[in-house]
Every structure is written in C-alpha cells, then in structure tokens.
Design a protein around this motif. Sequence first.
Motif, PDB file in Angstrom:
ATOM      1  N   LEU A 115      66.875   3.654  -9.157  1.00 33.45           N
ATOM      2  CA  LEU A 115      65.466   4.044  -9.095  1.00 33.45           C
ATOM      3  C   LEU A 115      64.804   3.518  -7.827  1.00 33.45           C
ATOM      4  O   LEU A 115      64.155   4.276  -7.087  1.00 33.45           O
ATOM      5  CB  LEU A 115      64.740   3.511 -10.326  1.00 33.45           C
ATOM      6  N   SER A 116      64.967   2.224  -7.557  1.00 34.20           N
ATOM      7  CA  SER A 116      64.246   1.597  -6.452  1.00 34.20           C
ATOM      8  C   SER A 116      64.804   1.998  -5.088  1.00 34.20           C
ATOM      9  O   SER A 116      64.038   2.265  -4.158  1.00 34.20           O
ATOM     10  CB  SER A 116      64.297   0.075  -6.601  1.00 34.20           C
ATOM     11  N   LEU A 117      66.128   2.029  -4.957  1.00 30.84           N
ATOM     12  CA  LEU A 117      66.713   2.396  -3.667  1.00 30.84           C
ATOM     13  C   LEU A 117      66.383   3.829  -3.294  1.00 30.84           C
ATOM     14  O   LEU A 117      66.038   4.119  -2.146  1.00 30.84           O
ATOM     15  CB  LEU A 117      68.225   2.188  -3.704  1.00 30.84           C
ATOM     16  N   THR A 118      66.488   4.723  -4.263  1.00 31.67           N
ATOM     17  CA  THR A 118      66.181   6.130  -3.977  1.00 31.67           C
ATOM     18  C   THR A 118      64.731   6.313  -3.560  1.00 31.67           C
ATOM     19  O   THR A 118      64.426   6.958  -2.543  1.00 31.67           O
ATOM     20  CB  THR A 118      66.476   6.996  -5.214  1.00 31.67           C
ATOM     21  N   SER A 119      63.801   5.733  -4.334  1.00 25.10           N
ATOM     22  CA  SER A 119      62.380   5.874  -4.015  1.00 25.10           C
ATOM     23  C   SER A 119      62.044   5.202  -2.684  1.00 25.10           C
ATOM     24  O   SER A 119      61.222   5.716  -1.908  1.00 25.10           O
ATOM     25  CB  SER A 119      61.521   5.295  -5.139  1.00 25.10           C
ATOM     26  N   THR A 120      62.675   4.057  -2.395  1.00 29.92           N
ATOM     27  CA  THR A 120      62.401   3.350  -1.143  1.00 29.92           C
ATOM     28  C   THR A 120      62.885   4.153   0.064  1.00 29.92           C
ATOM     29  O   THR A 120      62.174   4.282   1.065  1.00 29.92           O
ATOM     30  CB  THR A 120      63.079   1.967  -1.150  1.00 29.92           C
TER      31      THR A 120
END
Length: 332
Positions: A115-120
């Motif tokens: 979730l976080s890597l993709t959104s970042t």
Amino acid sequence: MKFKTFFAQRILAWALTIMIGVTFIFFIPRMFPSDPVETMIAQMQSRSGNMDPAEMEALRTKLRVQFGLEGSLLEQYGSFLWNGLLHFDFGPSLMSYPEPVNNIIGRNLPYTLGLSLTSTLVAWIIGNIVGLLAGFRPKKRSSKIMEGIAICIYPIPYFLIALILQIVFAYLLGWFPIQTTLMTRGTFLQWLGSLLKGSILPGLSLLLVGMGWQIISMKSLASTTADEDFVLFARFRGISERKIGISYVFRNCILTQITALAMSLGGVFGGSIMTEIIFGYPGVGQLIQGAILQSDYNMILGCITISIVAISTATLIVDLVYPFIDPRIRYG
C-alpha cells in the motif's frame, strides 16, 4: 582515503541513529501504567477461574522471561539489543500468545509495504511531473490551478483525508467497503479483488497528501531553476522549451527530489498507520494499535524497530549513492 572517511562517518551516523531510536522505543512502553504479564494472567483467570498460587507464580516468571521483563532494566535493555536489534527476534506476542511477533509482522508487513510503496511512488511521479509544469510555466492558468490544489491538500492530515474519503465514497455512495475485508475463502482472484477494492481508498488518501507535497516542492525548485542564467542562455540559443524543461530544469531539480523519495520510502510506516486503523486495513498499523491497547511490548518494539531501521537505512543508501547521481558532489 576520502571515500573511506566519508563511508565511516555515514556508517557511524546510521548506527547512532538506530541506537538512539530503539533506545527511546525500548524505555517508552515501560513507562505505561499497565503490565503485560499481569494483564495476560488476569485474562487467563477470567476464562479458567482460580489458579493454584504456585502455578500462577511459575507462569508469571515464565511469561516475564518470554516478554523480556526479567532482571534489571539494564539487563532487559541488553537482552533486547542482542535478540531484537541484532537478531530481529522479538519473542512471543501478548495479543496472539504464544505466536512469535516475527511471524505476525511477516504476515502483515507485505500489505503495508504494498500500500505505502505504491502510493509513495505514484505520488512522487505524478507530483514531480505536475510540479515541473507548474514551476516551468508559472503564468499558465492550469499551472496556477494545480499549485492551488496542492497547497490546499498538503496541510490536511492523512487521517482527515481518509475520513472524508470514507464518508463520501464508502458511507454515502457505497462504492467501496467502509472496512477492508479480505476474502480468505475462495479463489485467488476473489482474494485479489477484495484486496484491490479495499486498498483504493487507503491508497488514495496517502497518494493525495504525498502528491501535494511533491507538487509544491518540485514547483518551487523548478521556478527557481527556470530563472537561472544557464536557462536564459539556452533560450537565447534558440533551444526548444521542451528540451529546456527536460534537460536543463528537470535534471537539476530531480536530484533533490530523489533524496525526498528515499526519505519517503524509508518512512512508509508513518502515514499508513492512521490510515490503516481508519479503514481496518490488515497492515502494521493495525498491529501497533492493538499492541498499544494491550501493552504488548514485544509487538510495539518489533514494529517500530523495523520502521527505524528502514528509515535509517534508506537515508544511508542515499548518502552513499548521491555523489554518483550528482557529479557536483564529491566524497570528503
């Protein structure tokens, strides 16, 4: 020789950062008024009735050893550094006793990273493109609109945007689930579909805030670089605006943004914690919330130690490779 000195200084700073961080996170939970061992024994007594005092004392001693609470505070700290920091062995979890903390984090960490890597990464790419256009063409109406939207979005906290998205798209419109529910039974495609549907709103909340900062940052860099003498000279030579924007402005601005990306990747746990709690997303944020409520020292130490190591390591990698990215910087 300069490289060796530079490398040694960065390694020392990396080690000190991790040591200071894990030291704080070791002592802070021990200031909580509740005792995890006594909490667990009380839960066991409520389910099984009275226990023999000798058995209870033996159980108490065993649990205090397993949760790293046996001995003096200094002995507990040394045990944590050896087992937790050096071997990443955080012992059993109070919430899911006797399952090891490592196993639980291993199941939930991929969700948070995904979730976080993709959104970042998406926020970084879109934000830099939009920010470059807004800074390189400041008089365009579209540039002013994009900058205004970014300025309005950036100061809003993650959790507030998450609540707004949840109310509008989950509660009022019903397009997405209010809480993330994964299909544990069924085919792989059904599980993947439930994961993607449950990840859209949490990811969008992280994306909007991250993109707002990237737009503002890149716009500021691009507008400053666009007024430099070498850019004006390129225009006098008749070089196209497209080439000036990409080869002159973008290449000089992206160096700072690469550093910001590395810092964002290292801190992927930060903004996702509250977002995961709001949407019931099965990530590390849910673990930290449950660990704090139940005084699960081992789980708190495990989750936050991994976060500290990730942030420090990302910063170290950027420090070491940055001279290769920017030829104007030299070791020493």
